[in-house]
Design an enzyme around this catalytic site. Structure first.
Site, PDB file in Angstrom:
ATOM      1  N   GLU A 200       0.854  -1.177   0.000  1.00 24.04           N
ATOM      2  CA  GLU A 200       0.000   0.000   0.000  1.00 24.04           C
ATOM      3  C   GLU A 200       0.893   1.231   0.000  1.00 24.04           C
ATOM      4  O   GLU A 200       1.983   1.205   0.578  1.00 24.04           O
ATOM      5  CB  GLU A 200      -0.838   0.059   1.301  1.00 24.04           C
ATOM      6  CG  GLU A 200      -2.273  -0.306   1.120  1.00 24.04           C
ATOM      7  CD  GLU A 200      -3.050  -0.354   2.431  1.00 24.04           C
ATOM      8  OE1 GLU A 200      -2.621   0.249   3.436  1.00 24.04           O
ATOM      9  OE2 GLU A 200      -4.100  -1.010   2.435  1.00 24.04           O
ATOM     10  N   ARG A 291     -16.250  -7.480  14.602  1.00 23.90           N
ATOM     11  CA  ARG A 291     -16.437  -7.748  16.038  1.00 23.90           C
ATOM     12  C   ARG A 291     -16.633  -6.424  16.755  1.00 23.90           C
ATOM     13  O   ARG A 291     -16.514  -5.363  16.155  1.00 23.90           O
ATOM     14  CB  ARG A 291     -15.180  -8.425  16.592  1.00 23.90           C
ATOM     15  CG  ARG A 291     -13.951  -7.581  16.296  1.00 23.90           C
ATOM     16  CD  ARG A 291     -12.724  -7.993  17.055  1.00 23.90           C
ATOM     17  NE  ARG A 291     -11.529  -7.385  16.510  1.00 23.90           N
ATOM     18  CZ  ARG A 291     -11.092  -6.169  16.773  1.00 23.90           C
ATOM     19  NH1 ARG A 291     -11.763  -5.389  17.600  1.00 23.90           N
ATOM     20  NH2 ARG A 291      -9.993  -5.689  16.234  1.00 23.90           N
TER      21      ARG A 291
HETATM   22  P1  ADP Z   1      -4.003  -3.952  11.963  1.00 22.06           P
HETATM   23  O1  ADP Z   1      -5.077  -4.859  11.484  1.00 22.06           O
HETATM   24  O2  ADP Z   1      -2.721  -4.644  12.250  1.00 22.06           O
HETATM   25  O3  ADP Z   1      -4.454  -3.041  13.063  1.00 22.06           O
HETATM   26  P2  ADP Z   1      -4.450  -1.850   9.974  1.00 22.06           P
HETATM   27  O4  ADP Z   1      -4.502  -2.107   8.529  1.00 22.06           O
HETATM   28  O5  ADP Z   1      -5.754  -1.601  10.681  1.00 22.06           O
HETATM   29  O6  ADP Z   1      -3.643  -3.018  10.701  1.00 22.06           O
HETATM   30  O7  ADP Z   1      -3.511  -0.605  10.255  1.00 22.06           O
HETATM   31  C1  ADP Z   1      -3.154  -0.223  11.569  1.00 22.06           C
HETATM   32  C2  ADP Z   1      -2.604   1.188  11.551  1.00 22.06           C
HETATM   33  O8  ADP Z   1      -1.417   1.266  10.722  1.00 22.06           O
HETATM   34  C3  ADP Z   1      -3.545   2.227  10.951  1.00 22.06           C
HETATM   35  O9  ADP Z   1      -4.464   2.710  11.885  1.00 22.06           O
HETATM   36  C4  ADP Z   1      -2.562   3.306  10.529  1.00 22.06           C
HETATM   37  O10 ADP Z   1      -2.152   4.081  11.632  1.00 22.06           O
HETATM   38  C5  ADP Z   1      -1.379   2.497  10.049  1.00 22.06           C
HETATM   39  N1  ADP Z   1      -1.489   2.272   8.578  1.00 22.06           N
HETATM   40  C6  ADP Z   1      -2.086   1.229   7.962  1.00 22.06           C
HETATM   41  N2  ADP Z   1      -2.025   1.360   6.616  1.00 22.06           N
HETATM   42  C7  ADP Z   1      -1.367   2.510   6.368  1.00 22.06           C
HETATM   43  C8  ADP Z   1      -0.970   3.220   5.176  1.00 22.06           C
HETATM   44  N3  ADP Z   1      -1.235   2.744   3.950  1.00 22.06           N
HETATM   45  N4  ADP Z   1      -0.293   4.388   5.328  1.00 22.06           N
HETATM   46  C9  ADP Z   1      -0.002   4.885   6.554  1.00 22.06           C
HETATM   47  N5  ADP Z   1      -0.343   4.269   7.699  1.00 22.06           N
HETATM   48  C10 ADP Z   1      -1.011   3.106   7.626  1.00 22.06           C
END
Ligand code: ADP
Length: 446
Positions: A200, A291
């Site tokens: 990403e 959830r």
């Molecule tokens: P997890 O399931 O491990 O919590 P997430 O996809 O929800 O992973 O992402 C957790 C956090 O990581 C997000 O809230 C954000 O702060 C950071 N994050 C995720 N994707 C990105 C991105 N493409 N760019 C910047 N920060 C990101």
């Protein structure tokens, strides 16, 4: 309605679910490991069953033990809380195969959203915008290099099965992609038994904004507005707010309309949270949690709703009985996650709590399983209390939070209460113009 609910969890969330059951007049069964025999969720339950030794994989993740406990106690439904087996589609399927209700979405939806690659492509097909990235899994390094160059650095390598911020690595330039790709895969294999990763664009100043939804599986899908969870350390949330200081009511309504129509199309049922990154006025979907979230209380405070009660009613086959226009947002709520960790080093601090005095007063809620004399075991997540405040405006909520934090006493173990006290005094936090990178810098600067 259910006759008896087994709560397949521990700590504050087990108590939270118990409280909703008690108000519905439904008896509860607590499960516990040998390390948790004295836990508050066991003390307050109608019945309890020891399901194994301290390590979670032998107790709170032991599906066979939990199903046996449900069978011998005559429970007819299981609430999984968050964490542990809450997003395990196989477990949900086993629960249903035993003739019990799983208080959550269908196993098919849990499975779909549990694979972030599949979740993203399902959402894209429904017209929900995504963070730019690879089209599916990236299985070889050459492809990773090519796609990263096309997206533009910095990029984030993320685990398809990821959760809790694990299996996520940033590559700032072409020199870092190999290392990021390899370590993300190794971490993902170790943590989730699945090394599929995707890429990403790494956004430089987004906010984390998520939307709470409820669907009754009978055509009614509503949302309860957004939570701003940008205050994170190592991709883990520490402070959450409802609503977001950055969002207008019109933006919330537009996002909500899009998300609820997408979930209606796939026939989603029960509670869920869609997570987005928000930057320059644009939303980009990152994942959906199927959830209850840790931070659900801030939504409950501003909407005046009991989300767990709704989850139970939906699982029992009841209709929501209200629509989007019935949902109102009143005031502002903030939650602090208080963990048994050193507030400077974040090293866990299990041990005996010798005194416990939670704050009170108007607009203050504490969800915690702590009590004086309790020994915090070293085996589980370090979250020990959630302090939630609610007030008519964000400024008043901050004043209330400062007041409540000052009243909060936990003696015997170190907690992150002092960190929260520093955050609440910071003008950057008070202005509300932070991004997901704000807290890391704040912590590093002290
Ligand atoms: P997890 O399931 O491990 O919590 P997430 O996809 O929800 O992973 O992402 C957790 C956090 O990581 C997000 O809230 C954000 O702060 C950071 N994050 C995720 N994707 C990105 C991105 N493409 N760019 C910047 N920060 C990101």
């Amino acid at each position: 309605m259910f006759q008896k609910i087994l709560i397949a969890n521990r700590g504050e969330i087990a108590l939270r679910v118990q409280r909703a059951c008690r108000e519905l007049g439904i008896p509860t069964v607590a499960i516990h490991s040998t390390a948790d025999a004295d836990a508050m969720h066991v003390r307050l339950a109608d019945e309890s069953v020891c399901i194994g030794p301290p390590p979670a994989r032998e107790s709170y993740l032991n599906a066979a033990s939990i199903l046996s406990a449900a069978t011998i106690t005559g429970a007819d439904a299981i609430h999984p809380g968050y964490g542990f087996l809450s997003e395990n589609a196989d477990f949900a399927e086993m629960v249903e195969a035993h003739g019990l209700a799983f208080i959550g979405p269908s196993p098919a939806h849990i499975r779909m959203m549990g694979d972030k690659i599949e979740a993203k492509s399902a959402m894209a097909a429904l017209g929900v915008p995504l963070v730019p990235g690879s089209d599916g899994a990236v299985s070889d390094l050459d492809a990773a290099r090519r796609i990263a160059a096309a997206i533009g650095y910095p990029v984030l390598v993320k685990a398809a099965a990821g959760g809790g911020g694990r299996g996520m690595k940033v590559a700032n330039d072409a020199d870092e992609i190999e290392e990021a790709w390899r370590t993300a895969r190794t971490e993902a294999r170790a943590a989730f038994g699945n090394d599929a990763v995707y890429l990403e664009k790494y956004l430089d100043r987004p906010r984390h904004i998520e939307l709470q939804v409820l669907a009754d599986g009978r055509g009614q899908v509503v949302h309860f507005g957004e939570r701003d969870c940008s205050l994170q350390r190592r991709h883990q949330k520490l402070v959450e707010e409802a609503g977001s200081p950055a969002l207008s009511a019109a933006e919330r309504d537009a996002l909500g309309a899009r998300a609820t129509s997408a979930l209606a199309k796939i026939g989603y049922r029960n509670a869920g949270t869609l997570e987005f990154l928000y930057q320059d006025g644009q939303f980009a979907f990152i994942e959906m949690n199927t959830r209850l979230q840790v931070e659900h209380p801030v939504t409950e405070m501003v909407c005046g709703i009991d989300l767990v009660r709704e989850q139970i009613r939906i699982a029992a086959g009841q209709e929501l009985g209200y629509g989007q226009s019935d949902i109102r947002f009143t005031g502002h709520a903030i939650e602090c996650r208080i963990t048994a960790e050193d507030p400077e080093t974040f090293v866990p601090t299990p041990g005996r709590v010798t005194a416990f005095h939670p704050p009170g007063g108007l607009g203050v809620r504490v969800d915690s399983a702590l009590y004086a004399g309790y020994r915090v075991p070293p085996h589980y997540d370090s979250l020990v209390a959630k302090l939630i405040v609610h007030a008519p405006t964000r400024d008043q909520a901050i004043a209330r939070l400062r007041r409540a934090l000052a009243e909060f006493v936990v003696v015997g173990i170190k907690t992150t209460l002092p960190l929260h006290q520093r955050i609440v005094e910071d003008v950057g936090f008070q202005r509300g113009d932070y991004t997901i990178h704000w807290l890391e810098r704040f912590v590093a600067g002290h």
